[in-house]
Design a protein around this motif. Structure first.
Motif, PDB file in Angstrom:
ATOM      1  N   ARG A   1       5.587   4.317   7.822  1.00  0.00           N
ATOM      2  CA  ARG A   1       4.258   4.214   7.212  1.00  0.00           C
ATOM      3  C   ARG A   1       3.880   2.766   6.868  1.00  0.00           C
ATOM      4  O   ARG A   1       2.814   2.536   6.291  1.00  0.00           O
ATOM      5  CB  ARG A   1       4.110   5.073   5.942  1.00  0.00           C
ATOM      6  CG  ARG A   1       4.226   6.556   6.171  1.00  0.00           C
ATOM      7  CD  ARG A   1       3.773   7.339   4.943  1.00  0.00           C
ATOM      8  NE  ARG A   1       2.367   7.105   4.622  1.00  0.00           N
ATOM      9  CZ  ARG A   1       1.342   7.700   5.231  1.00  0.00           C
ATOM     10  NH1 ARG A   1       1.553   8.564   6.181  1.00  0.00           N
ATOM     11  NH2 ARG A   1       0.104   7.435   4.869  1.00  0.00           N
TER      12      ARG A   1
ATOM     13  N   CYS B   1       0.845  -1.206   0.000  1.00  0.00           N
ATOM     14  CA  CYS B   1       0.000   0.000   0.000  1.00  0.00           C
ATOM     15  C   CYS B   1       0.878   1.253   0.000  1.00  0.00           C
ATOM     16  O   CYS B   1       0.568   2.231  -0.656  1.00  0.00           O
ATOM     17  CB  CYS B   1      -0.891   0.037   1.232  1.00  0.00           C
ATOM     18  SG  CYS B   1      -2.040  -1.327   1.413  1.00  0.00           S
ATOM     19  N   GLU B   2       1.957   1.220   0.768  1.00  0.00           N
ATOM     20  CA  GLU B   2       2.771   2.428   0.957  1.00  0.00           C
ATOM     21  C   GLU B   2       4.147   2.302   0.315  1.00  0.00           C
ATOM     22  O   GLU B   2       4.992   3.181   0.494  1.00  0.00           O
ATOM     23  CB  GLU B   2       2.924   2.720   2.456  1.00  0.00           C
ATOM     24  CG  GLU B   2       1.613   3.014   3.178  1.00  0.00           C
ATOM     25  CD  GLU B   2       1.018   4.368   2.780  1.00  0.00           C
ATOM     26  OE1 GLU B   2       1.785   5.281   2.441  1.00  0.00           O
ATOM     27  OE2 GLU B   2      -0.215   4.494   2.797  1.00  0.00           O
TER      28      GLU B   2
ATOM     29  N   ARG C   1      -7.569  -0.167  14.335  1.00  0.00           N
ATOM     30  CA  ARG C   1      -8.286   1.101  14.242  1.00  0.00           C
ATOM     31  C   ARG C   1      -9.530   0.915  13.398  1.00  0.00           C
ATOM     32  O   ARG C   1      -9.484   0.176  12.413  1.00  0.00           O
ATOM     33  CB  ARG C   1      -7.423   2.159  13.537  1.00  0.00           C
ATOM     34  CG  ARG C   1      -6.025   2.352  14.103  1.00  0.00           C
ATOM     35  CD  ARG C   1      -6.054   3.053  15.407  1.00  0.00           C
ATOM     36  NE  ARG C   1      -4.728   3.576  15.762  1.00  0.00           N
ATOM     37  CZ  ARG C   1      -4.447   4.079  16.945  1.00  0.00           C
ATOM     38  NH1 ARG C   1      -5.359   4.113  17.879  1.00  0.00           N
ATOM     39  NH2 ARG C   1      -3.251   4.554  17.203  1.00  0.00           N
ATOM     40  N   PRO C   2     -10.591   1.609  13.726  1.00  0.00           N
ATOM     41  CA  PRO C   2     -11.702   1.627  12.794  1.00  0.00           C
ATOM     42  C   PRO C   2     -11.341   2.525  11.597  1.00  0.00           C
ATOM     43  O   PRO C   2     -10.474   3.373  11.764  1.00  0.00           O
ATOM     44  CB  PRO C   2     -12.838   2.241  13.614  1.00  0.00           C
ATOM     45  CG  PRO C   2     -12.165   3.044  14.694  1.00  0.00           C
ATOM     46  CD  PRO C   2     -10.830   2.397  14.934  1.00  0.00           C
ATOM     47  N   PRO C   3     -11.962   2.388  10.461  1.00  0.00           N
ATOM     48  CA  PRO C   3     -12.897   1.325  10.119  1.00  0.00           C
ATOM     49  C   PRO C   3     -12.164  -0.009   9.957  1.00  0.00           C
ATOM     50  O   PRO C   3     -11.031  -0.025   9.501  1.00  0.00           O
ATOM     51  CB  PRO C   3     -13.489   1.787   8.790  1.00  0.00           C
ATOM     52  CG  PRO C   3     -12.460   2.701   8.202  1.00  0.00           C
ATOM     53  CD  PRO C   3     -11.789   3.364   9.350  1.00  0.00           C
TER      54      PRO C   3
ATOM     55  N   MET D   1       0.156   1.531   7.112  1.00  0.00           N
ATOM     56  CA  MET D   1      -0.767   2.664   7.211  1.00  0.00           C
ATOM     57  C   MET D   1      -1.740   2.749   6.037  1.00  0.00           C
ATOM     58  O   MET D   1      -2.592   3.614   5.993  1.00  0.00           O
ATOM     59  CB  MET D   1       0.008   3.982   7.309  1.00  0.00           C
ATOM     60  CG  MET D   1       0.547   4.285   8.682  1.00  0.00           C
ATOM     61  SD  MET D   1       1.083   6.000   8.783  1.00  0.00           S
ATOM     62  CE  MET D   1       1.667   6.084  10.473  1.00  0.00           C
ATOM     63  N   GLY D   2      -1.598   1.878   5.046  1.00  0.00           N
ATOM     64  CA  GLY D   2      -2.438   1.969   3.858  1.00  0.00           C
ATOM     65  C   GLY D   2      -3.778   1.271   4.021  1.00  0.00           C
ATOM     66  O   GLY D   2      -4.133   0.845   5.120  1.00  0.00           O
ATOM     67  N   PRO D   3      -4.517   1.152   2.911  1.00  0.00           N
ATOM     68  CA  PRO D   3      -5.859   0.577   2.968  1.00  0.00           C
ATOM     69  C   PRO D   3      -5.924  -0.845   3.521  1.00  0.00           C
ATOM     70  O   PRO D   3      -6.947  -1.241   4.062  1.00  0.00           O
ATOM     71  CB  PRO D   3      -6.328   0.607   1.509  1.00  0.00           C
ATOM     72  CG  PRO D   3      -5.519   1.690   0.867  1.00  0.00           C
ATOM     73  CD  PRO D   3      -4.200   1.693   1.578  1.00  0.00           C
TER      74      PRO D   3
ATOM     75  N   PRO E   1     -11.706  -0.363   4.889  1.00  0.00           N
ATOM     76  CA  PRO E   1     -11.952   0.994   4.386  1.00  0.00           C
ATOM     77  C   PRO E   1     -13.424   1.190   3.999  1.00  0.00           C
ATOM     78  O   PRO E   1     -14.051   0.291   3.455  1.00  0.00           O
ATOM     79  CB  PRO E   1     -11.050   1.071   3.154  1.00  0.00           C
ATOM     80  CG  PRO E   1      -9.957   0.093   3.416  1.00  0.00           C
ATOM     81  CD  PRO E   1     -10.609  -1.035   4.172  1.00  0.00           C
ATOM     82  N   ILE E   2     -13.962   2.369   4.321  1.00  0.00           N
ATOM     83  CA  ILE E   2     -15.331   2.681   3.926  1.00  0.00           C
ATOM     84  C   ILE E   2     -15.353   4.045   3.259  1.00  0.00           C
ATOM     85  O   ILE E   2     -14.507   4.895   3.521  1.00  0.00           O
ATOM     86  CB  ILE E   2     -16.291   2.699   5.136  1.00  0.00           C
ATOM     87  CG1 ILE E   2     -15.725   3.561   6.276  1.00  0.00           C
ATOM     88  CG2 ILE E   2     -16.573   1.283   5.625  1.00  0.00           C
ATOM     89  CD1 ILE E   2     -16.710   3.778   7.398  1.00  0.00           C
ATOM     90  N   SER E   3     -16.328   4.240   2.386  1.00  0.00           N
ATOM     91  CA  SER E   3     -16.417   5.513   1.672  1.00  0.00           C
ATOM     92  C   SER E   3     -16.921   6.596   2.623  1.00  0.00           C
ATOM     93  O   SER E   3     -17.866   6.390   3.384  1.00  0.00           O
ATOM     94  CB  SER E   3     -17.356   5.333   0.477  1.00  0.00           C
ATOM     95  OG  SER E   3     -18.101   6.496   0.286  1.00  0.00           O
TER      96      SER E   3
END
Lengths: 476, 372
Positions: free
Chosen positions: A413, A386-387, A448-450, A416-418, A453-455
């Motif tokens: 990082r 992701c990073e 962590r939430p979410p 830290m990505g999706p 990933p959510i829009s």
């Protein structure tokens, strides 16, 4: 829209679906939530389109779905749980389970929570593993089981654990060609486990049948070998493998292929337990980090229970039993099941669970974390896709003083990505372990939430400015 | 290695690290003791906003100095002077904005009040529904998650003895100093500093001087990488929104919306309701955010004092023990107020006055009680 239940069950795989049926039968108001459109989880995944020939897994999956449909449990399919907060109504616990799905944003309130979120695939990065044509073994089973899509025309199947021969079998069954099967476990590891595997003659026989099928199709099998590089200009063209031993690598072999299915076992999906602050233990032969459970499926957090592979790998056969145990305990803790009846049922279950776990724990041990497999990856290998964080960047951060996985995340990082660290976490922790840091100090990524990933627009929906409650600001 | 130090600092956030470095530079032999790793509390999880438009007027001189220190740190902390725009969406908010920004301008901040048209010229993706705005070219942000690795290097260079993953279990007075027991070892120091952020509330109570600290649980969210949406740090007249797009494209959304939890219990929890309001305010300012995916939301603990001014001085009722916490805008001000704290412990004159916590304490003969 909020609704209230005695118990909410996260995941409708073999553990969650069984827990839902048992909880509902005991008179608990029950909701079971799964992001897939049908119950069954990964192992009994419902096919996207009806396929004519009956596979044993399909039959079991259909039975599970029928049973869940007949139970009084509410099944919310296609709903993604994105946040859970633990509050209290003054009497007991209260979990606010926030979901997002076709009906928008909803919150289900529950007095207890059974987590049956299964496991995710474990990856160890290899140079070239981000090329198109490389997919996970678990992803390949989804592709093959639910859509009958072949990963490529000449496929190398590599890594560790029972999924190797399953994926090879599914490819052959779908009319594809397996270029080679590459298993990091040498034959003697499998032989050592055979007494435990004999606990399930049916599964052992099925595994043997796959081995004969693989042999019949003249698939080269490399045991005690691992993938060392994936080569190709724009997609997979060849896979380099080498025999593993204590000294390191032997002369590499090159296999021509246009796809690689790669995976190194399963990691319990512990995000929900971590999010709610449950205590964990690192137990490699159960998949790595798992929530600490008592002998009745209770976590360290009151009214939070674990079931299925997500609470520690025991396999599909044990999953309905741990699901049942979790539901019984939740019912007893909520006062819906008398003590003597509970003890009677729980005792009967324990014997069956011990037997059912034997095969699954053997599989989990063969697919245990093998941190040494990242020791030799070169610094330019991408670990966090992701990073775009490389092995070299991770090693540097560790040398500069990052000693736990969250400090590493802050510094680089990584995670830290999706994907939230689901893909890279195990590999990054293994790199730290290769530096001599103890796994318990390395720890796990803070959840962590979410949870997925959510829009942003799905959360905010339609609103007016006046809908935003603006509290009084702090003094200037 | 001897276990005797000139000063022991408890807490490895910005405040503790900046003070420790100042003390070491002043010639002291310094121990820094951190329960986790460096910069992983509020120092590492805040939204990284370096905005003079949201600083308290009374703290403006400190914020200007702190801002300059971060600017000097530059790339090592991901510093960027992007400019900042603060928005008002109603007439009432426009009045708040004008009043507050005027006070900050008078306190020396290079802020100007601008029209909604000008705001949208500066930032074309902003909503058309702006009533008025203010602009500060000096505003910007840094990457707070780099705090730990940045200070780890600085502390090593300064020669501070750093213990990470080490909780200070006991803090006790002794003749001419303080004894700290951590991981079974007793460390002694002539002086000691508590720079323990929101944990100071519980620690000070254990030390018999329960400081009147209120803990806020601030929520921050980050999106996946997005096409270029905003160059400036975007804020709201009430301070309830901070929004910035990092160079990597992710958008960071904060503003102090409240989660739940206590520092003692570990992390706070994000609350769906307040998060929704936070994201709505962000989307109202920058409508295209509706298409972004939220990747992660988290909370950080912020300690506040009753008058919203720092507690920075001697620990009431203790000799040789100092305390530094409750600095609103602590990310910006921390590196500077840490230096001042170091000077106080070194018995030097401080460049600007500190904020003695004695103001929360009523003196009754020999006993010490706290007032709110």
């Amino acid at each position: 829209m909020a609704s209230s239940f005695d118990v909410a069950i996260l995941g409708a795989g073999p553990a969650g679906a069984e827990a839902a049926g048992v909880a509902a039968q005991l008179g608990l108001s029950t909701v079971v939530i799964d992001e897939a459109s049908a119950a069954g989880g990964q192992v009994y995944r419902a096919p996207a389109a009806r396929v004519p020939e009956g596979d044993a897994h399909h039959a079991e999956g259909d039975a599970l779905r029928a049973k869940l449909a007949q139970s009084a449990a509410v099944f919310r399919a296609g709903e993604r749980v994105w946040n859970i907060a633990r509050t209290s109504d003054g009497v007991g616990a209260l979990y606010d389970v926030a979901t997002i799905g076709a009906r928008g944003l909803e919150t289900a309130q529950a007095r207890s929570l059974i987590v049956a979120t299964g496991a995710t695939e474990r990856f160890y990065p290899r140079p070239g593993w981000t090329l198109p044509g490389v997919i996970g073994l678990a992803a390949a089973t989804i592709l093959l089981k639910s859509s009958k899509v072949l990963p490529g025309s000449r496929v190398v199947v590599a890594g560790a654990g029972p999924l190797l021969s399953l994926v090879a079998h599914l490819i052959i069954e779908a009319g594809g060609q397996v270029a080679a099967l590459v298993d990091v476990s040498p034959l003697h590891e499998w032989i050592r486990l055979s007494p435990r595997m004999a606990a399930r003659p049916d599964l052992l026989a099925r595994g043997m049948a796959w081995q004969f099928e693989i042999a019949r199709h003249r698939v080269p099998v490399y045991r005690g070998y691992d993938v060392t590089r994936v080569l190709g200009a724009n997609s997979v063209e060849a896979v380099e493998i080498a025999r593993l031993d204590k000294e390191g690598r032997h002369r590499p072999l090159m296999l021509e292929a246009d796809a690689l299915c790669l995976g190194y076992g399963l990691t319990p999906a512990t995000e929900v337990y971590r999010l709610l602050g449950a205590r964990h233990a690192y137990i490699p032969e159960r998949g790595g980090w798992i929530p600490e459970l008592d002998d009745a499926q209770r976590t360290s957090v009151p009214f939070l229970y674990g079931a299925g592979d997500g609470a520690g790998l025991l396999g599909a056969a044990a999953a309905p039993l741990t699901g049942t145990a979790a539901a019984l305990t939740a019912a007893a803790d909520l006062g819906a099941l008398e003590d003597h009846r509970y003890r009677e049922k729980a005792n009967e279950l324990r014997g069956r669970l011990a037997k059912a776990s034997r095969f699954g724990t053997a599989m989990a041990s063969i697919a245990r974390p093998r941190p040494a497999l990242v020791k030799h990856i070169d610094d330019s290998t991408i670990v966090c896709r992701c990073e775009d964080i490389t092995a070299g960047e991770i090693r540097r951060a560790v040398n500069e003083g990052a000693e736990n996985i969250n400090a590493l995340k802050f510094a680089t990082r990584c995670g830290m990505g999706p994907c939230g660290g689901r893909v890279c976490g195990e590999a990054a922790a293994s790199l730290m372990q290769c530096h001599g840091i103890d796994r318990t100090r390395i720890g796990q990524f803070t959840a962590r939430p979410p949870l997925r990933p959510i829009s942003l627009g799905d959360v905010t929906r339609n609103f007016e400015y006046s809908d935003i409650p603006l509290p009084e600001p702090a003094p200037a | 290695m001897s276990q005797d130090f000139d000063c022991a600092v408890v807490g490895g956030g910005i405040m503790g690290a900046a003070t420790a470095i100042r003390l070491a530079e002043g010639g002291m032999k310094v121990l820094l003791c951190e329960a986790q790793q460096l910069g992983m509390g509020a120092s590492g999880v805040n939204a990284g906003t370096l905005s003079l438009q949201i600083k308290r007027v009374a703290l403006m001189p400190y914020a200007l100095k702190g801002h300059a220190i971060w600017a000097e740190a530059g790339d090592a902390v991901g510093f960027k002077e992007s400019g900042g725009i603060t928005l008002a969406f109603t007439q009432h908010e426009a009045e708040i904005l004008e009043e507050r920004m005027t006070a900050r301008i008078n306190a020396g901040a290079p802020i100007e009040l601008i029209s909604s048209e000008r705001a949208r010229q500066l930032e074309p993706h902003l909503t058309a529904r702006i009533v008025s705005a203010s602009y500060c070219h000096a505003d910007g942000y840094a990457n707070s998650s780099l705090t730990g690795s940045y200070y780890r290097r600085k502390l090593a260079n300064a020669g501070v003895h750093v213990l990470e993953h080490t909780t200070a279990d006991e803090i006790e007075p002794m003749d001419n100093g303080i004894a700290i027991t951590a991981a079974g070892t007793v460390y002694t120091a002539r002086r000691a500093l508590l720079a323990t952020g929101a944990w100071t509330k519980e620690i000070s109570a254990r030390l018999g001087v329960p400081l009147p600290i209120r803990v806020r649980i601030n929520t921050v969210s980050v999106t996946e990488r997005m096409p270029k949406l905003a160059k400036n740090v975007i804020g709201h007249a009430t301070g309830l929104l901070t929004l910035k797009q990092s160079t990597n494209g992710t958008v960071l959304i904060g503003g102090g919306w409240q989660g739940v939890g206590t520092p003692e219990a570990g992390r706070g929890q994000v609350v769906a309701e307040t998060l929704t309001s936070n994201l709505r305010l962000a989307q109202y300012a920058l409508p295209e955010l509706a298409d972004a995916r939220i990747v992660r939301c988290w909370t950080g603990f912020e300690a506040n004092s009753p008058d919203f001014l720092p507690m920075a001085g001697r620990m009431p009722g203790w000799e040789n023990l100092f305390v530094l916490c409750c600095v609103r805008g602590g990310y910006t001000i921390g590196p500077y107020i840490g230096r001042l704290m170091g000077d106080l412990i070194l018995d030097r004159e401080t460049e600007l006055p500190l904020f003695d916590p004695i103001r929360f304490v009523e003196q009754h003969d020999s006993s010490t009680t706290l007032s709110r």
